[in-house]
Scaffold this active site. Structure first.
Site, PDB file in Angstrom:
ATOM      1  N   LYS A   1       0.835  -1.201   0.000  1.00 42.90           N
ATOM      2  CA  LYS A   1       0.000   0.000   0.000  1.00 42.90           C
ATOM      3  C   LYS A   1       0.873   1.256   0.000  1.00 42.90           C
ATOM      4  O   LYS A   1       1.699   1.446   0.885  1.00 42.90           O
ATOM      5  CB  LYS A   1      -0.912  -0.007   1.228  1.00 42.90           C
ATOM      6  CG  LYS A   1      -1.738   1.261   1.435  1.00 42.90           C
ATOM      7  CD  LYS A   1      -2.503   1.192   2.748  1.00 42.90           C
ATOM      8  CE  LYS A   1      -3.177   2.522   3.089  1.00 42.90           C
ATOM      9  NZ  LYS A   1      -3.847   2.481   4.406  1.00 42.90           N
TER      10      LYS A   1
ATOM     11  N   ASP B   1      -2.568  10.299   4.103  1.00 38.17           N
ATOM     12  CA  ASP B   1      -3.971   9.924   4.264  1.00 38.17           C
ATOM     13  C   ASP B   1      -4.682  10.880   5.209  1.00 38.17           C
ATOM     14  O   ASP B   1      -4.614  10.746   6.428  1.00 38.17           O
ATOM     15  CB  ASP B   1      -4.068   8.489   4.808  1.00 38.17           C
ATOM     16  CG  ASP B   1      -5.525   8.039   4.936  1.00 38.17           C
ATOM     17  OD1 ASP B   1      -6.397   8.643   4.288  1.00 38.17           O
ATOM     18  OD2 ASP B   1      -5.768   7.059   5.669  1.00 38.17           O
TER      19      ASP B   1
ATOM     20  N   LYS C   1      -9.961  12.756   8.893  1.00 40.72           N
ATOM     21  CA  LYS C   1      -9.516  12.296  10.201  1.00 40.72           C
ATOM     22  C   LYS C   1      -9.444  13.467  11.175  1.00 40.72           C
ATOM     23  O   LYS C   1      -9.349  14.629  10.764  1.00 40.72           O
ATOM     24  CB  LYS C   1      -8.114  11.673  10.080  1.00 40.72           C
ATOM     25  CG  LYS C   1      -8.020  10.409   9.252  1.00 40.72           C
ATOM     26  CD  LYS C   1      -6.574   9.961   9.149  1.00 40.72           C
ATOM     27  CE  LYS C   1      -6.433   8.703   8.325  1.00 40.72           C
ATOM     28  NZ  LYS C   1      -6.949   7.518   9.027  1.00 40.72           N
TER      29      LYS C   1
ATOM     30  N   ASP D   1       1.534   6.231   5.928  1.00 38.92           N
ATOM     31  CA  ASP D   1       0.573   5.292   5.360  1.00 38.92           C
ATOM     32  C   ASP D   1       1.103   4.624   4.093  1.00 38.92           C
ATOM     33  O   ASP D   1       0.396   3.836   3.476  1.00 38.92           O
ATOM     34  CB  ASP D   1      -0.756   6.003   5.072  1.00 38.92           C
ATOM     35  CG  ASP D   1      -1.959   5.090   5.257  1.00 38.92           C
ATOM     36  OD1 ASP D   1      -1.812   4.040   5.899  1.00 38.92           O
ATOM     37  OD2 ASP D   1      -3.046   5.417   4.749  1.00 38.92           O
TER      38      ASP D   1
ATOM     39  N   ASP E   1     -12.229   7.005   4.269  1.00 37.69           N
ATOM     40  CA  ASP E   1     -11.015   6.740   5.044  1.00 37.69           C
ATOM     41  C   ASP E   1     -10.667   5.255   5.050  1.00 37.69           C
ATOM     42  O   ASP E   1      -9.665   4.853   5.624  1.00 37.69           O
ATOM     43  CB  ASP E   1     -11.183   7.248   6.485  1.00 37.69           C
ATOM     44  CG  ASP E   1      -9.868   7.330   7.227  1.00 37.69           C
ATOM     45  OD1 ASP E   1      -8.819   7.417   6.561  1.00 37.69           O
ATOM     46  OD2 ASP E   1      -9.877   7.296   8.472  1.00 37.69           O
TER      47      ASP E   1
ATOM     48  N   GLU F   1      -9.610   3.642   2.469  1.00 35.26           N
ATOM     49  CA  GLU F   1      -9.140   3.775   1.088  1.00 35.26           C
ATOM     50  C   GLU F   1      -8.080   2.758   0.694  1.00 35.26           C
ATOM     51  O   GLU F   1      -7.955   2.389  -0.473  1.00 35.26           O
ATOM     52  CB  GLU F   1      -8.601   5.199   0.858  1.00 35.26           C
ATOM     53  CG  GLU F   1      -7.155   5.448   1.263  1.00 35.26           C
ATOM     54  CD  GLU F   1      -6.858   5.227   2.741  1.00 35.26           C
ATOM     55  OE1 GLU F   1      -5.713   4.839   3.045  1.00 35.26           O
ATOM     56  OE2 GLU F   1      -7.754   5.435   3.580  1.00 35.26           O
TER      57      GLU F   1
ATOM     58  N   ARG G   1      -7.743  -0.414   1.139  1.00 30.95           N
ATOM     59  CA  ARG G   1      -8.254  -1.664   0.563  1.00 30.95           C
ATOM     60  C   ARG G   1      -8.706  -1.474  -0.884  1.00 30.95           C
ATOM     61  O   ARG G   1      -8.693  -2.432  -1.668  1.00 30.95           O
ATOM     62  CB  ARG G   1      -9.389  -2.211   1.431  1.00 30.95           C
ATOM     63  CG  ARG G   1     -10.629  -1.347   1.507  1.00 30.95           C
ATOM     64  CD  ARG G   1     -11.478  -1.629   2.738  1.00 30.95           C
ATOM     65  NE  ARG G   1     -10.825  -1.155   3.941  1.00 30.95           N
ATOM     66  CZ  ARG G   1     -11.306  -1.337   5.163  1.00 30.95           C
ATOM     67  NH1 ARG G   1     -12.462  -1.973   5.333  1.00 30.95           N
ATOM     68  NH2 ARG G   1     -10.660  -0.879   6.217  1.00 30.95           N
TER      69      ARG G   1
END
Length: 499
Positions: A267, A272, A279, A290, A350, A352, A354
């Site tokens: 990933k 993020d 967030k 991230d 959030d 995201e 996956r």
């Protein structure tokens, strides 16, 4: 930085010589007579007991027979005997001792040190050297690129040379294995430590291209137009709110087109914010981390390229994007098409990671026909609730692959804990308007995230590593710095080595 030498500890003219000993005197190293006597005196008065992480610093006199400026003795803790679990404990003990040695050297501003390999019967000499070198290199890591030198004159200098005596070819191989794996993990730490305005989606593409040029690999970067043509609505959708357009980076190490292929997917969310489902501001600066999964697979490819395994192809895919709430960003309730045609209702922007991983997994399995695939990602806060910062969450549809990864994690000191998958969790992702929704309710969050990914891998042996709890703020160890740990890199390297 690491070199092997045939010099003796007594003849080394650098800043410091390092020896090791356990809580049972004489079981950790073959010490010169003069040093042994002084160590016995230190033990007698209680200044050194050989406990794990304990150190004793000595300044040799002329009659000691040493030419170095300092002698450091590092404790290994209780002696380890037996095999199996004992070997795992011994490797970790050596890594910690190596980290303590480097940390002490940095504190003393030592730039050249000689390390005498400890004695032991638990592991072969090459494995002892490998684990110790991992600790030495990992423990010497510093990231100070953005510190002004004139305002920070007291910060530790970097270690320029670590010399080890290596009298056999096997020990030299062990030293090299330790160096390769540790330097790869440090490369991942470097990527993660970069701020998000420095490490961007383009940075992933450039790094992949540089790896290919340096080591003779292949690299292909898929830009937005190509992603759209392939139907990768997950990668495109997640990156649609950012001016930094998303990409898919593919780095290939191919030995033989007929050889089996291992696919690694990481990933690469370079920042993020949570997107429209933004967030909380407190702690959001950590969301530059991230992308640690993407960093892990590219760093692992660096090690693969150096070691050049025979009879196995290894491919790394990094779906890279920045998740921001721009005017074109995904909205809750949007429906997107992922690679292969499945539709997903985006309930929470959030969740995201996956989405981009699903595109990369489905595409990579379709294109490369791998015998196994492993993805690694800072995917869920739920895994931190479940396992804290001490274990990586492991999910798999294949027991053999799961066991390979557990053994690789044990050997590297990056411990994994397997959590379940099952139809009952997949049902939690049922959508009324699409094939799937991208998030379930608040329960079993790390499992439903893995269950989402499972929908895109078919019958191929697949494992998912959720490193949200271990990619940074990892268990405090002498060889693990504050901030990014590089966790997962050495596990992947061990997986490839043992394939």
């Amino acid at each position: 930085m690491i070199k092997v030498t045939r010099k003796t500890p007594e003849s080394y003219r650098g800043d410091m010589v390092v020896f090791f000993d356990t809580e049972e005197p004489g079981t950790g190293a073959e010490l010169p007579a003069g040093l042994r006597q002084r160590l016995e005196r230190a033990r007698k008065v209680g200044d050194f007991k050989g406990k794990e992480g304990e150190t004793l610093l000595l300044y040799p006199e002329a009659d000691w027979g040493f030419t170095a400026d300092r002698i450091l003795v590092v404790g290994l803790g209780k002696p380890v005997a037996g095999d199996g679990e004992a070997g795992i404990r011994r490797r970790e003990s050596l890594r910690k001792a190596g980290g303590t040695s480097s940390a002490t050297a940095l504190k003393l501003k030592v730039q050249q040190l000689f390390v005498a390999l400890p004695t032991g019967t638990v592991l072969p000499a090459d494995e002892e050297a490998e684990a110790l070198v991992e600790g030495l290199v990992l423990g010497s890591y510093r990231f100070d690129r953005y510190k002004s030198a004139e305002k920070d004159n007291d910060r530790p200098r970097k270690i320029k040379e670590i010399a080890l005596w290596a009298g056999t070819t096997s020990v030299r191989r062990g030293v090299n294995r330790g160096r390769v794996a540790a330097e790869a993990a440090c490369a991942a730490r470097d990527m993660a430590n970069e701020p998000a305005n420095k490490w961007t989606v383009v940075s992933f593409a450039r790094y992949g291209e540089q790896l290919a040029e340096r080591y003779g690999l292949s690299c292909r970067v898929f830009a937005v137009a190509e992603l759209a043509g392939l139907g990768m609505g997950g990668i495109i959708g997640v990156g649609s709110g950012s001016a930094d357009t998303p990409r898919l980076v593919a780095v290939e190490y191919i030995t033989d087109r007929k050889a089996p292929t291992l696919l690694l997917v990481g990933k690469g969310i370079t920042f993020d914010s949570g997107g429209i489902c933004i967030k909380p501001s407190a702690g959001m600066e950590e969301m530059k981390y991230d992308m640690c999964g993407g960093a892990a697979v590219l760093a692992a490819m660096q090690a693969v390229a150096e070691e050049r395994p025979v009879g196995l192809n290894v491919v790394a895919l990094v779906p890279a994007a920045e998740n921001l709430p721009g005017p074109a960003a995904l909205k809750p309730g949007d429906v997107i098409h992922l690679y292969g045609g499945k539709t997903v209702e985006v309930v929470n922007t959030d969740a995201e990671g996956r989405l981009i991983l699903a595109d990369a997994l489905a595409f990579g399995i379709d294109k490369y026909k791998p015998v196994a695939v492993v993805d690694i990602a800072t995917l869920t806060g739920a895994v931190v609730v479940a396992l804290g910062h001490h274990r990586t969450g492991l999910f798999a549809n294949d027991d053999t692959l799961a066991e390979r990864l557990k053994k690789a994690g044990d050997r590297s000191g990056e411990l994994l804990w397997q959590l379940p998958l099952g139809e009952e969790y997949t049902k939690m992702l049922k959508s009324e308007v699409a094939d799937l929704k991208n998030i379930g309710d608040r329960s079993a969050g790390s499992i439903t995230a893995a269950a989402f990914l499972q929908e895109f891998v078919g019958e191929v042996p697949w494992a998912h590593l959720d490193i949200a709890g271990t990619a940074w703020n990892y268990t405090e160890k002498s060889y693990v710095p504050k901030g990014p740990s590089g966790n997962g890199v050495r596990t992947l390297v061990e997986l490839v080595r043992g394939w």
